[in-house]
Design an enzyme around this catalytic site. Structure first.
Site, PDB file in Angstrom:
ATOM      1  CG  HIS A   1      58.468  24.577   1.073  1.00 58.10           C
ATOM      2  ND1 HIS A   1      57.692  25.707   0.894  1.00 58.10           N
ATOM      3  CD2 HIS A   1      57.941  23.642   0.241  1.00 58.10           C
ATOM      4  CE1 HIS A   1      56.764  25.459  -0.018  1.00 58.10           C
ATOM      5  NE2 HIS A   1      56.889  24.234  -0.433  1.00 58.10           N
TER       6      HIS A   1
ATOM      7  CB  CYS B   1      51.420  22.337   0.940  1.00 59.69           C
ATOM      8  SG  CYS B   1      50.974  22.335  -0.802  1.00 59.69           S
TER       9      CYS B   1
ATOM     10  CG  HIS C   1      56.363  19.356  -0.424  1.00 60.24           C
ATOM     11  ND1 HIS C   1      55.736  19.931   0.667  1.00 60.24           N
ATOM     12  CD2 HIS C   1      56.253  20.271  -1.424  1.00 60.24           C
ATOM     13  CE1 HIS C   1      55.256  21.120   0.328  1.00 60.24           C
ATOM     14  NE2 HIS C   1      55.560  21.353  -0.923  1.00 60.24           N
TER      15      HIS C   1
ATOM     16  CG  HIS D   1      58.625  23.086  -4.770  1.00 57.91           C
ATOM     17  ND1 HIS D   1      57.715  22.407  -5.519  1.00 57.91           N
ATOM     18  CD2 HIS D   1      57.983  23.421  -3.621  1.00 57.91           C
ATOM     19  CE1 HIS D   1      56.556  22.341  -4.862  1.00 57.91           C
ATOM     20  NE2 HIS D   1      56.686  22.932  -3.707  1.00 57.91           N
TER      21      HIS D   1
ATOM     22  CG  ASP E   1      71.258  24.881  -4.435  1.00 57.76           C
ATOM     23  OD1 ASP E   1      70.166  24.381  -4.773  1.00 57.76           O
ATOM     24  OD2 ASP E   1      72.352  24.482  -4.876  1.00 57.76           O
ATOM     25  CG  HIS E   2      71.352  20.955  -2.716  1.00 52.27           C
ATOM     26  ND1 HIS E   2      71.389  21.654  -3.887  1.00 52.27           N
ATOM     27  CD2 HIS E   2      71.276  19.650  -3.075  1.00 52.27           C
ATOM     28  CE1 HIS E   2      71.358  20.815  -4.914  1.00 52.27           C
ATOM     29  NE2 HIS E   2      71.287  19.592  -4.454  1.00 52.27           N
TER      30      HIS E   2
ATOM     31  CD  GLU F   1      55.471  26.197  -4.282  1.00 50.84           C
ATOM     32  OE1 GLU F   1      55.561  26.797  -3.212  1.00 50.84           O
ATOM     33  OE2 GLU F   1      54.428  25.628  -4.670  1.00 50.84           O
TER      34      GLU F   1
END
Lengths: 137, 137, 137, 137, 137, 137
Positions: free
Chosen positions: A17, A36, A42, A44, A82-83, A127
């Protein structure tokens, strides 16, 4: 007769994100969100905890079957997130900045109408192990 | 003068159990509880968190002496439950299905009258790090 | 050209067991294994770490595909052991005391011939977060 | 006189990446890397452990000053990788697939010539708490 | 016949300390150890892992009885170090700077002759979850 | 429009302390606080969690900027407490017994007037992973 019991189920998803408010300028976003805001994203390992509270069923001894709870979290949240890239791949964040606060509200709204309205619902989203959010507070 | 402070003490025990409602048929139990119904039992490392809330004593700076709190948890809960089979060895579960929800209520009921009634009590029990319960919710 | 890299995959299973050597008397077993010898069993959340070491493949950047590694651990170990009684349900422990040491050797022997013999294998098994074993040492 | 002691320092960074071998076709990458090949990236909280082994200095009682160790990890690794997209922002991965195996070798190569060659170096990198790599193995 | 298995036991103690080399000047100590040199001490929750490797006993299925291992760690290390000031209360550190490196060697030396010399011994000590040491490396 | 969201930030500090009420005799303190009363101090790795609850800002998607939150925790709490002796070095504990309960109230009072009064504040402090406190309860 005992009061409400809360049951918790922990799941996770890994996503990219960036923090960015599409209605602000590039410069304003950079000032507000610092590193950010990296335009290349980047990411998490998100840990998600779903809390469901209510009366314990006499027959099963369950507030809610955690297998069922896990299944609906997977179907409606973690399999979708996810992913993925939250900003680009997830419809709910097309015009919404994916801060931990906003993600936790989005997940609450997704799950709220999948779970019996007699049951209370609370979402916690990590996060990182040092930054996390809870909704409702 | 400050309001209530909560103090938490974490203990643990390792136990075998199976999910089974003795008033249902073998077939019904198998459908309801799946692999958790294995007649030969399975087991868990249970993590138990006892939360006690109240005013801070001026002399000691304590809500409750955590040494005392740890001692009563050990005497009345973990020494009784540790390295046991919850269904076979623990009286409270002779006719009660040892779901996380029911265990957390049983532990609350055991400890509630060992702790000053001016103090609030809440029990959290981790069956695994991904499944846990809290009472009262 | 770099040397060997190790890749680790963590899985888990929940099982009941008791420490008991079938070739000893009841009294001898009780003395040797104390509360771990409870005839009604106790249980654990076992965390399993499988370490595979070898050269990194130029095309994939993998020592071994962790999806494949996870699949064979599930098929041959965790799907067999999870929610089971090690002493009663698992053939390998019919005549073998399921200490952490013996379980870790059994898992190594199961996985060793599922994994390319050019790759080194090491198994770590957590019985609790405070007691664990590794093989080969 | 005692032998070598190892000292460990844990740091972390959050990054986006995708698994992709630029020399393969889109279809081949998709088959090899599945959901990890998502063209919009996903991401992780990477935990990095740097192990340095050697003799203990008589005057300081240190193998290496962990403040200094932490500083060089920050300067050369985590400040460069944190809140970045490994594929797009980090030179070393322009033509190298950022698998955990390859990242751990890259970090080793970066740090190896910043640390006294009398000291041994080993890098461990957690992509998630269930997938991690170590180099040299 | 299988080779050596390693068994691990985790214990902990809470202690105060300061980094200080009594043979250096106050100024030199301040430069070398910074805030860790505070003359009024600071402190840590130390996590101690004792690894013992050897052959598995055919009768018990043990490398070493972890109850016995835990008992000797308690008697000779944690009961002596827990809730103490390492510099002032522990004889071994009267003239030795209690760095993680030196503590881990001291603990090794204490335990080495309490454990059968056919068994290998390794000590890991966490000063914090981000700083730890191992001996022998 | 959604209700309040809570955001959490975890920080830490390492400190020495002893439990001691300066208005009691040496003997009374020893009886009340046992090994925690060691006159030479002991110490802990304290984990501090600051929870701030309120409305989510439409422009930023934040309840509070966690970078700002982290900065004020560092400036007013962890930079002051880290690597210190709570009893000797920290003004607030000159006449106050540094139990977990009292520390958590002191930290709350320090931070309460650094944070917008429209936002709710709760402090959790882990003395060890098994003993912790929360204020307000």
């Amino acid at each position: 007769m005992p009061g409400k019991v809360a049951i918790f189920r922990k799941e996770h998803f890994n996503a990219a994100h960036r923090l960015n408010n599409p209605s602000l300028s590039e410069e304003e976003n950079k000032i507000l969100f610092g590193k950010c805001n990296n335009p290349n994203y980047h990411g998490h390992n998100y840990d998600l905890i779903v809390k469901v509270s209510g009366a314990v069923d006499k027959v099963t001894g369950y507030v809610i079957d955690t297998k069922y709870l896990s299944d609906i979290i997977k179907e409606h949240v973690t399999d979708r997130f996810d992913h993925r890239n939250l900003n680009l791949d997830i419809e709910e964040f097309k015009d919404l900045n994916p801060t931990t606060e906003n993600i936790v509200i989005v997940i609450y709204d997704i799950l709220r109408n999948k779970i019996d309205h007699h049951l209370d619902l609370k979402i916690t989203l990590y996060e990182t192990e040092r930054n996390y959010a809870e909704y409702p507070a």
